[in-house]
Design a protein around this motif. Structure first.
Motif, short mmCIF file in Angstrom:
data_model
loop_
_atom_site.label_atom_id
_atom_site.label_comp_id
_atom_site.label_asym_id
_atom_site.label_seq_id
_atom_site.Cartn_x
_atom_site.Cartn_y
_atom_site.Cartn_z
N GLU A 112 0.84 -1.20 0.00
CA GLU A 112 0.00 0.00 0.00
C GLU A 112 0.87 1.25 0.00
O GLU A 112 1.47 1.60 1.02
CB GLU A 112 -0.92 -0.02 1.24
CG GLU A 112 -1.79 1.22 1.41
CD GLU A 112 -2.45 1.67 0.12
OE1 GLU A 112 -2.16 2.81 -0.32
OE2 GLU A 112 -3.25 0.92 -0.46
N PRO A 113 0.97 1.95 -1.15
CA PRO A 113 1.89 3.09 -1.24
C PRO A 113 1.55 4.24 -0.30
O PRO A 113 2.43 4.98 0.11
CB PRO A 113 1.76 3.52 -2.71
CG PRO A 113 0.46 2.96 -3.17
CD PRO A 113 0.25 1.70 -2.40
N MET A 114 0.28 4.41 0.06
CA MET A 114 -0.07 5.54 0.92
C MET A 114 0.50 5.37 2.32
O MET A 114 0.89 6.33 2.97
CB MET A 114 -1.60 5.69 1.00
CG MET A 114 -2.03 7.05 1.56
SD MET A 114 -1.41 8.42 0.57
CE MET A 114 -1.27 9.72 1.79
N GLN A 146 1.97 4.69 -6.61
CA GLN A 146 2.63 3.40 -6.88
C GLN A 146 3.81 3.60 -7.82
O GLN A 146 4.84 2.91 -7.69
CB GLN A 146 1.62 2.41 -7.46
CG GLN A 146 2.08 0.97 -7.43
CD GLN A 146 2.33 0.44 -6.04
OE1 GLN A 146 3.29 0.83 -5.38
NE2 GLN A 146 1.47 -0.45 -5.57
N ARG A 147 3.70 4.53 -8.75
CA ARG A 147 4.83 4.83 -9.65
C ARG A 147 6.01 5.41 -8.87
O ARG A 147 7.17 5.12 -9.17
CB ARG A 147 4.39 5.80 -10.75
CG ARG A 147 3.49 5.16 -11.80
CD ARG A 147 2.88 6.21 -12.73
NE ARG A 147 1.88 5.60 -13.59
CZ ARG A 147 2.10 5.17 -14.83
NH1 ARG A 147 3.31 5.27 -15.36
NH2 ARG A 147 1.14 4.63 -15.55
N VAL A 148 5.71 6.23 -7.86
CA VAL A 148 6.76 6.76 -7.00
C VAL A 148 7.47 5.62 -6.29
O VAL A 148 8.70 5.58 -6.20
CB VAL A 148 6.18 7.76 -5.96
CG1 VAL A 148 7.26 8.16 -4.95
CG2 VAL A 148 5.65 9.01 -6.66
N MET A 149 6.69 4.65 -5.77
CA MET A 149 7.27 3.50 -5.07
C MET A 149 8.17 2.69 -6.00
O MET A 149 9.24 2.23 -5.61
CB MET A 149 6.16 2.61 -4.52
CG MET A 149 5.37 3.22 -3.37
SD MET A 149 6.37 3.52 -1.90
CE MET A 149 6.79 1.85 -1.44
N ILE A 150 7.73 2.51 -7.25
CA ILE A 150 8.54 1.77 -8.22
C ILE A 150 9.82 2.55 -8.52
O ILE A 150 10.92 1.99 -8.58
CB ILE A 150 7.74 1.50 -9.51
CG1 ILE A 150 6.59 0.54 -9.21
CG2 ILE A 150 8.65 0.93 -10.60
CD1 ILE A 150 5.63 0.35 -10.36
N GLY A 151 9.68 3.87 -8.69
CA GLY A 151 10.85 4.72 -8.93
C GLY A 151 11.85 4.63 -7.78
O GLY A 151 13.06 4.51 -8.00
N MET A 154 14.35 -6.99 -7.13
CA MET A 154 13.23 -6.18 -6.64
C MET A 154 12.08 -7.10 -6.26
O MET A 154 11.68 -7.96 -7.03
CB MET A 154 12.77 -5.17 -7.70
CG MET A 154 11.64 -4.27 -7.22
SD MET A 154 11.33 -2.90 -8.34
CE MET A 154 10.66 -3.76 -9.75
N ILE A 155 11.59 -6.93 -5.04
CA ILE A 155 10.44 -7.70 -4.56
C ILE A 155 9.22 -6.79 -4.62
O ILE A 155 9.20 -5.72 -4.02
CB ILE A 155 10.67 -8.19 -3.12
CG1 ILE A 155 11.90 -9.09 -3.06
CG2 ILE A 155 9.44 -8.95 -2.61
CD1 ILE A 155 12.31 -9.48 -1.66
N ALA A 156 8.21 -7.21 -5.36
CA ALA A 156 6.98 -6.42 -5.52
C ALA A 156 5.85 -7.14 -4.81
O ALA A 156 5.39 -8.19 -5.26
CB ALA A 156 6.67 -6.23 -7.00
N ASP A 157 5.41 -6.59 -3.68
CA ASP A 157 4.36 -7.22 -2.87
C ASP A 157 3.01 -6.62 -3.24
O ASP A 157 2.68 -5.51 -2.83
CB ASP A 157 4.66 -7.00 -1.38
CG ASP A 157 3.71 -7.81 -0.48
OD1 ASP A 157 2.88 -8.55 -1.02
OD2 ASP A 157 3.82 -7.69 0.75
N ALA A 184 -5.60 -2.47 -5.28
CA ALA A 184 -6.42 -1.25 -5.17
C ALA A 184 -6.30 -0.32 -6.39
O ALA A 184 -6.78 0.80 -6.37
CB ALA A 184 -6.09 -0.46 -3.90
N LEU A 185 -5.66 -0.80 -7.47
CA LEU A 185 -5.59 0.00 -8.69
C LEU A 185 -6.60 -0.56 -9.69
O LEU A 185 -6.85 -1.76 -9.73
CB LEU A 185 -4.18 -0.07 -9.31
CG LEU A 185 -3.02 0.42 -8.43
CD1 LEU A 185 -1.71 0.26 -9.20
CD2 LEU A 185 -3.21 1.87 -8.01
N ASP A 186 -7.18 0.33 -10.49
CA ASP A 186 -8.11 -0.17 -11.50
C ASP A 186 -7.33 -0.87 -12.61
O ASP A 186 -6.11 -0.76 -12.70
CB ASP A 186 -8.99 0.96 -12.06
CG ASP A 186 -8.20 2.03 -12.80
OD1 ASP A 186 -7.47 1.68 -13.74
OD2 ASP A 186 -8.31 3.22 -12.43
#
Length: 332
Positions: A101-103, A165-170, A180-183, A188-190
């Motif tokens: 959850e990026p928030m 989420q793009r910020v988190m990926i960046g 890179m581990i992507a959990d 929650a994205l369309d």
């Protein structure tokens, strides 16, 4: 699989939580191998141990959780033998993580630019603040954030879920990690934003050669973005195979159930398929196979013993007595 191609390995990982009610085996003897530049999926229902595996790798487990056995090898070095200071240097530079959850993962009181720049300055001491800012703006541009110079100074709450989420990926990619581990990166994205995020991760993976472990319950995400897949249930790997092989020929009754649970555009059904029963309480696991109480094909032996992982074809393994010739021939 050639050892020369392997960048990351988990061997016999056991993570347990020591509670007042007993020991919870959240991750129980897990083996995972990831090759350089490969995307590997780790799938299963909520509570099966996927995120606990990731937190064990990153050494971010909270009390009363603890890794009690196994090895976590990154480029041949065991992360479990690293000191806290060494892990602080490794996290973000050699191995990074996109949280669910990026928030809640982004600090609400700092601008997004400052948070990503801080990752660069922490791991690269010879970089100036201005250079870090320019690299952050460039990674924002790469991950598709519009007006990156302007967005550098905004706070997380001023961005949509997709942009956060793009910020988190960046942030995860800015130091060019080996792994890179992507959990659940698309939770929650369309579906439109989900497709964009998966495409973005795929492009960055190709450009930078980063290996990815994709943790998800969404088999569609796995089909779209992974080369190899591990199916996890109640702390154990139940099946593993190249992704095309798994979708073409699911072997474990649990995997088959997950596949059947996906609605199909070509079929009209009054009710969607569901796997009967519930994920077992990890404090009170069945004596035999952990999926046995929910399995339509369970035999007597399944209630008494845990099956091993049997290799049925090259690269395809399944933890089920249905694929043990000795058991099947004996009629047990």
């Amino acid at each position: 699989m050639s050892n020369n191609d392997t960048i990351f390995q988990i061997r016999g990982l056991k993570t347990q939580f020591f509670t007042s009610k007993g020991i919870v085996p959240a991750v129980d003897g897990v083996d995972i191998t990831v090759k350089k530049g490969e995307a590997v999926g780790l799938v299963g229902e909520s509570g099966c141990g996927k995120s606990m595996t990731a937190m064990s790798v990153m050494q971010l487990l909270k009390y009363p959780g603890r890794v009690v056995d196994g090895e976590i090898l990154l480029d041949g070095e065991d992360l479990l033998k690293k000191t806290k200071r060494e892990m602080d240097d490794i996290r973000g530079s050699k191995v990074s993580m996109i949280f669910q959850e990026p928030m809640t993962s982004l600090n609400p009181v700092y601008t997004i630019g400052k948070q990503v720049s801080e990752a660069i300055l922490t791991h690269e001491t010879n970089v100036s603040k201005e250079e870090a800012k320019q690299r952050t703006i460039e990674i924002f541009r790469k991950v598709g954030i519009p007006e990156p110079e302007k967005r550098y100074s905004v706070y997380p709450h001023q961005l949509s879920g997709g942009l956060r989420q793009r910020v988190m990926i960046g942030m995860a990619m800015v130091c060019n990690p080996q792994l890179m581990i992507a959990d659940e990166p698309t939770t929650a994205l369309d579906v439109t934003i989900e497709a964009q995020i998966l495409y973005l991760m795929n492009q960055l993976q190709k450009e930078q050669g980063t290996a990815i472990v994709m943790i998800t319950h969404n088999l569609g995400v796995v089909a779209e973005s992974c080369d190899y897949v591990y199916v996890m249930y109640a702390g154990k790997i139940m099946e593993e195979a190249p992704v095309r092989e798994l979708f073409k020929n699911p072997m474990h009754p649990y995997t088959y159930g997950l596949m059947n649970s996906i609605p199909k555009m070509t079929e009209t059904k009054e009710h969607l398929y569901t796997i009967k029963g519930l994920v077992p309480n990890l404090l009170h696991l069945p004596q035999g196979c952990r999926f046995c109480p929910r399995c339509d094909k369970a035999m007597k032996i399944c209630t008494m013993y845990q099956p091993d992982l049997y290799e049925t074809e090259d690269g395809h393994k399944v933890r089920c007595f249905l694929y043990n010739e000795e058991v099947m021939n004996s009629g047990k």
